[in-house]
Design a protein around this motif. Structure first.
Motif, mmCIF file in Angstrom:
data_model
loop_
_atom_site.group_PDB
_atom_site.id
_atom_site.type_symbol
_atom_site.label_atom_id
_atom_site.label_comp_id
_atom_site.label_asym_id
_atom_site.label_seq_id
_atom_site.Cartn_x
_atom_site.Cartn_y
_atom_site.Cartn_z
ATOM 1 N N ARG A 61 31.837 -18.040 5.184
ATOM 2 C CA ARG A 61 32.379 -18.780 6.330
ATOM 3 C C ARG A 61 31.257 -19.492 7.076
ATOM 4 O O ARG A 61 31.421 -20.628 7.518
ATOM 5 N N ILE A 62 30.097 -18.823 7.227
ATOM 6 C CA ILE A 62 28.947 -19.476 7.870
ATOM 7 C C ILE A 62 28.555 -20.723 7.074
ATOM 8 O O ILE A 62 28.297 -21.788 7.644
ATOM 9 N N LYS A 63 28.539 -20.579 5.743
ATOM 10 C CA LYS A 63 28.184 -21.710 4.873
ATOM 11 C C LYS A 63 29.173 -22.865 5.061
ATOM 12 O O LYS A 63 28.785 -24.029 5.190
ATOM 13 N N ALA A 64 30.476 -22.523 5.140
ATOM 14 C CA ALA A 64 31.502 -23.559 5.310
ATOM 15 C C ALA A 64 31.375 -24.236 6.679
ATOM 16 O O ALA A 64 31.524 -25.461 6.798
ATOM 17 N N TRP A 65 31.089 -23.461 7.704
ATOM 18 C CA TRP A 65 30.901 -24.039 9.052
ATOM 19 C C TRP A 65 29.747 -25.028 9.048
ATOM 20 O O TRP A 65 29.849 -26.109 9.628
ATOM 21 N N ARG A 66 28.654 -24.646 8.392
ATOM 22 C CA ARG A 66 27.473 -25.528 8.395
ATOM 23 C C ARG A 66 27.698 -26.777 7.549
ATOM 24 O O ARG A 66 27.104 -27.818 7.822
ATOM 25 N N GLU A 67 28.548 -26.668 6.551
ATOM 26 C CA GLU A 67 28.884 -27.872 5.779
ATOM 27 C C GLU A 67 29.676 -28.849 6.644
ATOM 28 O O GLU A 67 29.495 -30.058 6.577
ATOM 29 N N MET A 68 30.570 -28.285 7.501
ATOM 30 C CA MET A 68 31.356 -29.129 8.408
ATOM 31 C C MET A 68 30.505 -29.675 9.546
ATOM 32 O O MET A 68 30.687 -30.792 9.999
ATOM 33 N N CYS A 69 29.543 -28.844 10.018
ATOM 34 C CA CYS A 69 28.740 -29.207 11.189
ATOM 35 C C CYS A 69 27.291 -28.784 10.949
ATOM 36 O O CYS A 69 26.887 -27.681 11.336
ATOM 37 N N PRO A 70 26.501 -29.645 10.293
ATOM 38 C CA PRO A 70 25.132 -29.261 9.911
ATOM 39 C C PRO A 70 24.242 -28.869 11.091
ATOM 40 O O PRO A 70 23.285 -28.107 10.913
ATOM 41 N N GLU A 71 24.536 -29.372 12.296
ATOM 42 C CA GLU A 71 23.689 -29.064 13.454
ATOM 43 C C GLU A 71 24.029 -27.712 14.099
ATOM 44 O O GLU A 71 23.388 -27.311 15.060
#
Length: 444
Positions: free
Chosen positions: A290-300
């Protein structure tokens, strides 16, 4: 000949300990007292009575609360105690039998009534003279404020006694929250810090009831609250967020620049065995994905968290699992506590082997060294980039600011070699240096 000598306003000294949620409680009590004509004074000597808002989360916090009460008694003599430790009235009175009254957290009326008992408000008080600003009395600087959206918590984590102190989840109506936020923004607040025990669960107890704000229907739910707050043109920062699936709904708002790309998620551990013993909600093997997916959506996206080492039954294998998890998760900001037993916490009755103090200390040292390397590497990547910052302080040496990645008092700072800015200014800077916690930058 007689002269009219104006009677001195009754005065209250106030000491606020503990977390931002306790700060909001203090602000509410102070606002009510000020509305009744009480003067809030900064010294023991000038106070007719002293109120101490205590923290009772862990033993060290209780000890600090008892020490503070003792100092107030020695310096002033008339002391009223409130806050989280107030639920243990006997523990307070055993040490300080002379306290005038003891109340628990959120018991605003009882605190004010206790002040009335010691020193009544002026009979001729004119509320039009002692005007209180629409946003109330704030203990934070003018440019940021905490916005509490609920009280209590529905979880039963084994190491925590907050539900027994603050009760089950009680969400504030979303219309009330948004009206308060609007008053704060009109008063000059540039950053709203959303706080509760469990921000992701906001509205669950009200079945996400629809409320109204500015004539528009708004659901009492985290996503809709965040959408409405994002329309106010200020920074909005989310604290104490559990990674339920509904958190996925607010990441696009962060990616679109409507919310600060920042999540404060108290993970506490990574080992499935330890998490199960802790009775932690919503934490499972999917968290890394989920952390990986969040960062893909919002790299910052910046993620801050807290962890506990040395929980009863934690083995070296569990601890190594945690270190490996940190390497994988690449969290930006991390705090760590050594487990300490708290009276009344379910963890005391689990029958698990306590971790020796020297082992706890060793694991804490290793944890901090491990995470510092991760945090330092992540901050190094920001050198050369341009970011927006909010100025907190300015002195003759320069300015201290914060970026979207930095919550006040718990995260790092951005130091700027300039005195041409003012507290509350938002400016763009170029990052020129970094260490494990802080950045150095120059105005663009």
């Amino acid at each position: 000949m007689t002269t009219n000598v104006e009677k001195k306003a009754p005065s209250v000294g106030f000491i606020s300990l503990g977390c931002p949620k306790a700060t909001v409680d203090s602000e509410r009590i102070l606002t009510q007292l000020r509305m009744e004509g009480y003067e809030i004074v900064p010294t023991y000597q000038d106070a007719d009575v002293v109120v101490v808002n205590t923290c009772g989360f862990i033993d060290s916090a209780k000890a600090e609360s008892l020490d503070t009460i003792g100092e107030a008694i020695a310096e002033n003599g008339k002391v009223i105690v409130t806050g989280c430790m107030g639920v243990s009235e006997n523990a307070i009175r055993d040490v300080h039998p002379s306290v005038l009254a003891v109340t628990g957290p959120q018991q605003y009326e009882q605190v004010v009534n206790a002040v009335h008992e010691v020193i009544p408000p002026k009979a001729d008080h004119n509320p039009y003279v002692d005007l209180v600003p629409p946003q109330g009395i704030k203990l934070t600087p003018r440019h940021y404020a905490y916005l509490k959206i609920s009280e209590g918590c529905n979880h039963s984590c084994a190491f925590c006694i907050i539900p027994s102190m603050r009760g089950k989840l009680v969400s504030r109506p979303v219309g009330d929250v948004l009206s308060e936020a609007q008053r704060l923004v009109k008063a000059g607040v540039k950053e709203l810090l959303v706080i509760s025990q469990d921000t992701s669960a906001y509205g669950v107890d009200l079945k996400y009831k629809t409320d109204f704000w500015e004539g528009q229907p708004v659901k009492t739910r985290m996503k809709e609250l965040c959408e409405a707050l994002s329309s106010m043109g200020v920074w909005v920062r989310l604290h104490y967020v559990y990674p339920y699936p509904n958190v996925d709904d607010v990441i696009p708002l962060m990616a679109a620049g409507k919310l600060l790309p920042y999540l404060d998620i108290p993970f506490q551990h990574a080992s499935p065995k330890v998490l199960k013993a802790m009775k932690r909600p919503a934490f499972e093997d999917k968290t890394l994905a989920r952390i990986k997916a969040w960062r893909e959506m919002c790299p910052e996206l910046t993620i801050r968290s807290t962890f506990i080492v040395g929980f009863p039954g934690e083995t070296e294998e569990d601890f190594q699992y945690l270190l490996d998890w940190l390497t994988e998760a690449q969290l930006d900001r991390v705090g760590c506590f050594q487990y300490s037993p708290v009276d009344g916490a379910p963890a005391n009755d689990l029958g698990l082997e306590p971790v020796p103090d020297d082992v706890k200390q060793d694991r804490w040292d290793r944890f901090m060294a491990h995470q510092q390397a991760i945090s330092a590497a992540r901050l190094q990547r920001k050198i050369g980039t341009e970011i927006e910052v909010l100025i907190d302080e300015v002195d003759h040496e320069g300015a201290v600011a914060r970026s979207w990645a930095d919550a006040p008092e718990i995260d790092g700072s951005v130091f700027i070699d300039s005195t041409s800015v003012q507290p509350g200014d938002k400016v763009r800077v170029r990052v020129v240096d970094a260490d494990e916690y802080d950045l150095w930058a120059e105005l663009v």
